[in-house]
Every structure is written in C-alpha cells, then in structure tokens.
Design a protein around this motif. Structure first.
Motif, PDB file in Angstrom:
ATOM      1  N   LYS A 117       0.844  -1.203   0.000  1.00 33.54           N
ATOM      2  CA  LYS A 117       0.000   0.000   0.000  1.00 33.54           C
ATOM      3  C   LYS A 117       0.879   1.253   0.000  1.00 33.54           C
ATOM      4  O   LYS A 117       0.674   2.168  -0.804  1.00 33.54           O
ATOM      5  N   GLN A 147       1.200   4.060  -3.115  1.00 30.67           N
ATOM      6  CA  GLN A 147       0.954   5.490  -2.915  1.00 30.67           C
ATOM      7  C   GLN A 147       2.158   6.310  -3.361  1.00 30.67           C
ATOM      8  O   GLN A 147       2.015   7.317  -4.040  1.00 30.67           O
ATOM      9  N   LEU A 151      -1.007   7.422  -5.768  1.00 33.65           N
ATOM     10  CA  LEU A 151      -2.409   7.085  -5.516  1.00 33.65           C
ATOM     11  C   LEU A 151      -2.836   7.568  -4.132  1.00 33.65           C
ATOM     12  O   LEU A 151      -2.014   7.709  -3.228  1.00 33.65           O
ATOM     13  N   THR A 152      -4.130   7.768  -3.961  1.00 35.03           N
ATOM     14  CA  THR A 152      -4.645   8.100  -2.635  1.00 35.03           C
ATOM     15  C   THR A 152      -4.595   6.835  -1.780  1.00 35.03           C
ATOM     16  O   THR A 152      -4.539   5.717  -2.306  1.00 35.03           O
ATOM     17  N   ALA A 153      -4.651   7.045  -0.455  1.00 38.79           N
ATOM     18  CA  ALA A 153      -4.652   5.896   0.459  1.00 38.79           C
ATOM     19  C   ALA A 153      -5.838   4.998   0.136  1.00 38.79           C
ATOM     20  O   ALA A 153      -5.746   3.771   0.184  1.00 38.79           O
ATOM     21  N   ASP A 197      -7.472   4.502  -2.818  1.00 42.36           N
ATOM     22  CA  ASP A 197      -7.263   3.694  -4.031  1.00 42.36           C
ATOM     23  C   ASP A 197      -6.262   2.570  -3.766  1.00 42.36           C
ATOM     24  O   ASP A 197      -6.475   1.426  -4.164  1.00 42.36           O
ATOM     25  N   ALA A 198      -5.176   2.929  -3.078  1.00 36.88           N
ATOM     26  CA  ALA A 198      -4.145   1.926  -2.791  1.00 36.88           C
ATOM     27  C   ALA A 198      -4.743   0.810  -1.945  1.00 36.88           C
ATOM     28  O   ALA A 198      -4.494  -0.376  -2.187  1.00 36.88           O
ATOM     29  N   LYS A 227      -3.729   7.356 -11.917  1.00 40.62           N
ATOM     30  CA  LYS A 227      -5.017   7.546 -11.245  1.00 40.62           C
ATOM     31  C   LYS A 227      -6.147   7.012 -12.137  1.00 40.62           C
ATOM     32  O   LYS A 227      -7.050   6.314 -11.686  1.00 40.62           O
TER      33      LYS A 227
END
Ligand code: ADP
Ligand code: MG
Length: 497
Positions: free
Chosen positions: A325, A329, A334-336, A338-339, A362
């Motif tokens: 994760k 990121q 990536l956002t937390a 999405d990850a 993204k």
C-alpha cells in the motif's frame, strides 16, 4: 490503540465494548500436522485418514515440517516473535470427533509470541491490534448429525489437519473493528500463502471474546496491563463470516449490559451464535468447562528451530499488504483509499501494476477498481480470470489520455471489450467512435445551432452557464463523440459566454 470506542447508552449510564479474538486458520498444506494423510475438501468421507489420525494403538505422530514453516512464515508476517523452542501438549477431553481422546496443541510454549496487525477503519484511518501468540494445533473430525435420525456419523478426514490459532489482545472496541481485523488478518494470510482464507468452508473462523465496561476502564487496563479493570468476558465460538461476527457482538454486548444494569453479573461462559435468530446462547459455563489436564505430549520432542532456517524463510516473504500500500501510494501517487482497494487482493494489485506501466496512474486505478471490478463481481469472476487483460485496460486508458475518445465513449468501448468485440483501438475504429476534435466539422454544427436558436444564444451573454445547453446539443448531433473541451472553447469564442 483504537480511538474509536463507541459509547452505548444504558439506563445507568454509558458503556463500552472490549473485544479479543482467537482466530483459527487452517494451514495451507497438502498433508496433516502429524501424519502424511491428504488434506482437502471434496474427498469421500473417511478416505483421508491415516492410522495416526484414527489413533490406532501404538501409532506415533511425526511433525510435518511444511506446517511448521507455514506457522513461522505467518509469525514473521505478523511481525511477531519466533520462538526457537516450543512444545506440544496434550489437551485432554473425550469427544467422538477426536479418536485420540486429546488434541495435540501448544499451551505454555507456543511457536510464535507477540506481534501486531495494523488494521484500517472504513475511513482509511488505522489502529493496531496486538497479537498475544500463535500456536499450532490439530483440528478435530466432523460429526454428521443429519444423515440418520437415530445415529451420528463421523468423518475423520479433517481430524489432525493443521490449524494456527492466532490470539489477539483485547484491542478492538467496536464490532466493525473486529470484522476489519479479521479481514486484514485474512488478507495477510492469503498474501503469505499460509491459509486460503476460505471462511465459507470454515478454513478461517473466529472465537469472539466480548465484555463491556464503563468509560475510562479500558484506558486503565492499557496503562496497567491488568485485566481486572475489564468486565467478565463471554466467548462466542466459531463465527465464520464478517456479518455474523458483527451481529454476534452487537447482540452479546446488549445482553451483557442488560444483565449488569439489572444488578446481575456476567458468567464467564462459552456461547454459540445462532444466525437465524441473531442471538447468542449458552453452550457451557465456566463451572462446566473442561479441565483439559494439559501435559507435554511424550510422543513429541520439543520443537527446536535453526535460526538460519528462520532467516531463510524470512527471505521468501512476499511484499505484504502494508508495504504494498505504501509503495503504491509513493510510486503511483495514488490516494490511500485507491491503494487500499487495490491491495485487498494481491492479484488485483498485480493487475493494476501491469496495466499502469507508462499510463496515467489515477485513471488506470479508476478503471481497475470501478468498472472492471464491478463487471467481475457481477460475473462472479476473480481478477485472475478477467477476460480483459491489463494490457487491454492500458490501451483503453491511453486512448482516453490522448484524447482519441472521451471518458463517456470509453465506457461504451469498455462494454464492447467485455463482450469480446476486440481491443479498444480496434473497437474505436470499427464503430467510428473517434472523438471529433476537428474544428471544421464542429464549426458547421455550431453555426447552424446558433442560427436556429437565436434566443438561447442571446441568453449566454447574461448567463454564461446557458452555454451548457449548446454543448449538450453538439454532443447529441455528434453522438457523444465531440471533444467537450474543444466545443466549449469554440462556443465561448462565438457567443462570448
Ligand atoms: P481461553 O483459552 O480461555 O479462551 P485465551 O487466552 O486463549 O483464553 O484467549 C483469551 C482471549 O480473550 C484473547 O483473545 C483475549 O484478548 C480475550 N480477552 C481476555 N479478556 C477479555 C475481556 N475482558 N474482554 C474481551 N476479551 C478478552
Ligand atoms: Mg478460547
């Protein structure tokens, strides 16, 4: 430590829940813990039973090295202490599903000691659950009560299968946290390949310990380490779905609060959850609890591990969910959220990374976690069996990035890809879906629209949002293929919106 304890209002003031879980995870192994008999569902009853499993007199258990390796691997994955020396004990009780008359387990000296699991709340924040221990033990056989009205049948296939019992500290404070913990633990085990995580088959199941206390008591427990600050717990046995775990906890906490508010006290007991009624009911109280008369199994030597072997196992650990994760990121921006969605399954993260190579990270994440995920779920398919490959998603994303198709048209292209009509580029050409950015063609349409709708055109001067109507009309005329950015620019130039 979780900050999210939830107050439950009672008649006599607020209460809090305290939860500790004992998770039983079947070790992924082809053979049993102390015999060479095969493990696996689907075989006919009593066909995977060795003389050891049937406990014929004189049979001796021999430890399965692979099962030990799996337990060590799991311990390392839980950032836990690996005990280089551990013991097997006999836990004695008579039950027809255990021909030995005792279960071989580990009592005082488990193979794995203290560790921790970092767990995500729904909102992305995290809390830590401390692991007290992990030990190896045998599973029991299966009793079948529904084959005959007057008899119980026994299938010994499961007898002697290796289980890891993973015991947490009482660090969960809501039913959601308990479910989230099991979810995270399951993900880690699947990454490690040490348990298949199949809860429906019972290969992963939880004993849920529930108690209630007054606000402030839990903090005293954490500060002193003394369990005396906590309420008496009840243990709900063998719960094997997230939903049941939550329902059982909610019911059990209310039951305990009612008893305490009526001036009663909680009996420490083992309870069962009845999913159809949504209730827990007593199975046995502490007074009736078995005296297991644990003693070291004289048939088995203490288990001693070579530190070099442990090191070698450590070297085989895959990248685990938390590390993956953090890397997704950092590497892809990536956002937390999405990850997190991507790492829930190793295969999904792998798919993503294969698709995102050189593409808008993204945008690729959106396609993998939204459209593709939804399609796969609806079809009941795992991502490994996706009919659309990572390269095919990458091609679709590239077409969007390069402005060849709009995001809206891309949805249509995706549906056609899913239906097997070919690759994205092929579909775009065949169906004539290329976005119209050609100003000449658009100009003609726009000029005609303005000429035909002078009223609307005049409005744009006072109300710039009115331009949206024209954009919509151009889209309609072009079957959604016009490039919205280009139309907007052209309309603004012509109408002064
Ligand atoms: P047992 O074998 O009696 O079930 P274990 O030590 O194996 O005991 O497991 C006890 C479990 O109960 C652990 O997961 C622990 O965190 C949890 N637990 C202990 N005390 C409480 C409490 N007061 N409230 C909730 N959970 C508790
Ligand atoms: Mg227990």
């Amino acid at each position: 430590m979780s900050e999210k304890s939830k107050l439950i209002e009672g008649r006599t003031g607020p209460w809090e829940i305290v939860l500790g879980l004992e998770v039983h995870a079947q070790v992924a192994s082809n053979a049993k813990l102390f015999s060479g008999a095969a493990v696996g569902a689907g075989a006919g009853p009593n066909t995977q039973v060795s003389l050891v499993d049937a406990a014929l007199p004189g049979m001796l258990p021999v430890i399965n090295r692979h099962c030990v390796e799996q337990a060590v691997k799991t311990g390392l994955g839980l950032k836990a202490q690996i005990n280089l020396k551990s013991h097997f004990d006999r836990k004695n009780y008579f039950y027809p599903d255990l021909p030995q008359g005792y279960q071989i387990s580990q009592y005082k000296h488990p193979i794995v000691g203290e560790g921790e699991v970092i767990v995500e709340h729904d909102d992305g924040s995290t809390f830590t659950v401390r692991i007290e221990r992990l030990h190896l033990e045998q599973d029991a056989a299966k009793l079948l009560h529904d084959q005959d009205p007057n008899a119980t049948y026994v299938d010994l296939n499961r007898a002697g299968t290796a289980l890891m019992e993973i015991v947490s500290m009482p660090d969960m404070r809501t039913s959601e946290e308990a479910a989230a913990y099991v979810k995270k633990l399951r993900t880690i085990l699947i990454y490690l390949g040490t348990c298949d995580g199949d809860m429906e088959k019972g290969n992963l199941r939880a004993d849920v310990n529930v108690s209630v206390c007054r606000p402030g008591d839990y903090e005293k427990f954490r500060a002193t380490g003394s369990f005396s600050h906590l309420g008496t717990r009840c243990e709900i046995k063998n719960v094997n779905s997230y939903r049941y775990i939550q329902a059982a906890i909610e019911y059990e906490a209310r039951r305990q609060i009612e008893i305490l508010e009526d001036g009663g006290k909680i009996d420490q007991e083992t309870r069962l959850f009845d999913p159809t009624k949504g209730e827990t009911r007593s199975m046995r109280s502490k007074e009736e609890a078995h005296d297991y008369r644990y003693f070291p199994d004289p048939d088995l030597l203490p288990l001693e591990l070579d530190p070099a072997w442990v090191k070698a196992i450590e070297a085989t650990l895959p990248e685990l969910p938390d590390a993956k994760k953090a890397r997704l990121q950092a590497q892809y921006g990536l956002t937390a959220y999405d990850a997190q969605v991507l790492i829930t399954e190793q295969a999904r993260a792998d798919f993503y990374e294969a698709a995102a190579k050189g593409r808008d990270a993204k945008l690729t994440a959106n396609w993998v976690t939204n459209d593709l995920a939804a399609r796969l779920t609806a079809a009941g398919l795992d991502i490994e069996d996706s009919p659309i490959s990572p390269a095919a998603i990458a091609e679709l994303v590239q077409l969007i990035e390069e402005g060849v198709i709009s995001s809206k048209i891309a949805k249509d292209v995706f549906e056609r890809m899913w239906a097997g009509e070919g690759a994205a580029g092929e579909i775009v050409e065949k169906q004539g879906l290329r976005q119209v950015s050609d100003t000449g063609a658009l100009e003609e349409i726009i000029d005609k629209l303005i000429a035909d709708n002078p009223g609307q055109a005049a409005q744009v001067k006072e109300k710039p949002q009115a331009i949206g109507w024209f954009v919509g009309q151009v889209m309609k005329e072009t079957g959604g293929k016009a490039n919205p950015g280009v139309i907007n620019q052209m309309l603004k130039a012509k109408l002064g919106g």
